[in-house]
Design an enzyme around this catalytic site. Structure first.
Site, short mmCIF file in Angstrom:
data_model
loop_
_atom_site.label_atom_id
_atom_site.label_comp_id
_atom_site.label_asym_id
_atom_site.label_seq_id
_atom_site.Cartn_x
_atom_site.Cartn_y
_atom_site.Cartn_z
N ASP A 30 0.85 -1.19 0.00
CA ASP A 30 0.00 0.00 0.00
C ASP A 30 0.89 1.25 0.00
O ASP A 30 1.89 1.32 0.72
CB ASP A 30 -0.92 0.01 1.23
CG ASP A 30 -2.08 0.98 1.06
OD1 ASP A 30 -3.23 0.52 0.95
OD2 ASP A 30 -1.83 2.21 1.04
N ILE A 31 0.50 2.23 -0.81
CA ILE A 31 1.29 3.46 -0.94
C ILE A 31 1.22 4.31 0.32
O ILE A 31 2.09 5.16 0.56
CB ILE A 31 0.78 4.25 -2.18
CG1 ILE A 31 1.84 5.20 -2.71
CG2 ILE A 31 -0.52 4.98 -1.88
CD1 ILE A 31 1.46 5.84 -4.04
N ASN A 86 -12.73 -3.03 2.89
CA ASN A 86 -13.63 -1.89 2.98
C ASN A 86 -14.67 -1.99 1.88
O ASN A 86 -14.34 -2.25 0.72
CB ASN A 86 -12.84 -0.58 2.85
CG ASN A 86 -11.97 -0.31 4.06
OD1 ASN A 86 -12.36 -0.62 5.18
ND2 ASN A 86 -10.79 0.26 3.83
N GLY A 92 -15.09 3.79 3.89
CA GLY A 92 -13.96 4.51 3.31
C GLY A 92 -13.34 3.83 2.10
O GLY A 92 -12.16 4.03 1.80
N GLN A 93 -14.13 3.02 1.40
CA GLN A 93 -13.59 2.40 0.18
C GLN A 93 -13.32 3.48 -0.86
O GLN A 93 -14.21 4.23 -1.23
CB GLN A 93 -14.58 1.36 -0.38
CG GLN A 93 -14.03 0.62 -1.60
CD GLN A 93 -14.98 -0.47 -2.11
OE1 GLN A 93 -16.13 -0.58 -1.67
NE2 GLN A 93 -14.48 -1.28 -3.04
N HIS A 99 -10.50 -5.39 -2.85
CA HIS A 99 -9.13 -5.73 -2.43
C HIS A 99 -9.13 -6.01 -0.94
O HIS A 99 -9.97 -5.50 -0.20
CB HIS A 99 -8.16 -4.59 -2.77
CG HIS A 99 -8.63 -3.25 -2.31
ND1 HIS A 99 -9.59 -2.52 -2.98
CD2 HIS A 99 -8.32 -2.53 -1.20
CE1 HIS A 99 -9.83 -1.40 -2.33
NE2 HIS A 99 -9.09 -1.38 -1.25
N HIS A 101 -6.96 -5.66 2.44
CA HIS A 101 -5.80 -5.09 3.11
C HIS A 101 -5.20 -6.16 4.00
O HIS A 101 -5.92 -6.82 4.77
CB HIS A 101 -6.21 -3.91 3.99
CG HIS A 101 -6.77 -2.74 3.23
ND1 HIS A 101 -6.02 -1.63 2.92
CD2 HIS A 101 -8.00 -2.50 2.72
CE1 HIS A 101 -6.77 -0.75 2.26
NE2 HIS A 101 -7.98 -1.26 2.13
#
Ligand code: AMP
Ligand code: ZN
Length: 116
Positions: A30-31, A86, A92-93, A99, A101
């Site tokens: 994740d960025i 999410n 908060g998607q 995906h 997390h």
């Protein structure tokens, strides 16, 4: 799906460092990490919600979920880990491609709803 960031990662249209890949999914970092290790497990087919999955996609997701624990070393899962999916605005998607997390690498608190 055009204009989907994660589809572009899956297709290689935008280069991304893949931590793992098989026929079902890719795993990237994740960025904006929320934990010592924060990965995204991204199914190769595009759908936004669990409720939209075809039967094939739900079987694929089951395979993905059983593959994740096999990636103990790649994802640093030894001490324990947390999976988060999410779904929709309240959760908060931000990317409309389902995906998972994968959070690991440190002792975590329990405030997934953002309560202090
Ligand atoms: P969600 O908010 O559950 O839809 O998760 C989307 C995740 O994608 C967020 O944690 C973002 O930090 C992450 N993300 C967005 N753009 C990128 C990118 N270019 N590379 C890696 N992760 C990204
Ligand atoms: Zn997509």
């Amino acid at each position: 799906m055009e204009d989907c960031l994660f589809c572009k990662f899956v297709k290689g249209e935008i280069p991304v460092n893949k931590v793992f890949e098989n026929e079902d999914f890719i795993v990237i970092r994740d960025i904006n990490p929320q934990c010592a290790n924060h990965f995204l497990a991204i199914p190769k087919t595009h759908y936004k919600y669990l409720g939209e999955m075809t039967e094939t996609e739900s079987k694929t997701l089951a395979r993905i979920l059983s593959t994740i624990p096999e990636l103990k070393n790649e994802l640093s899962l030894e001490g324990g880990y947390r999976l988060v999916i999410n779904q929709g605005d309240d959760a908060g998607q931000t990317v409309p491609h389902l995906h998972i997390h994968v959070l690991s690498g440190e002792k975590m608190g329990w405030n997934p709803a953002g309560r202090e």
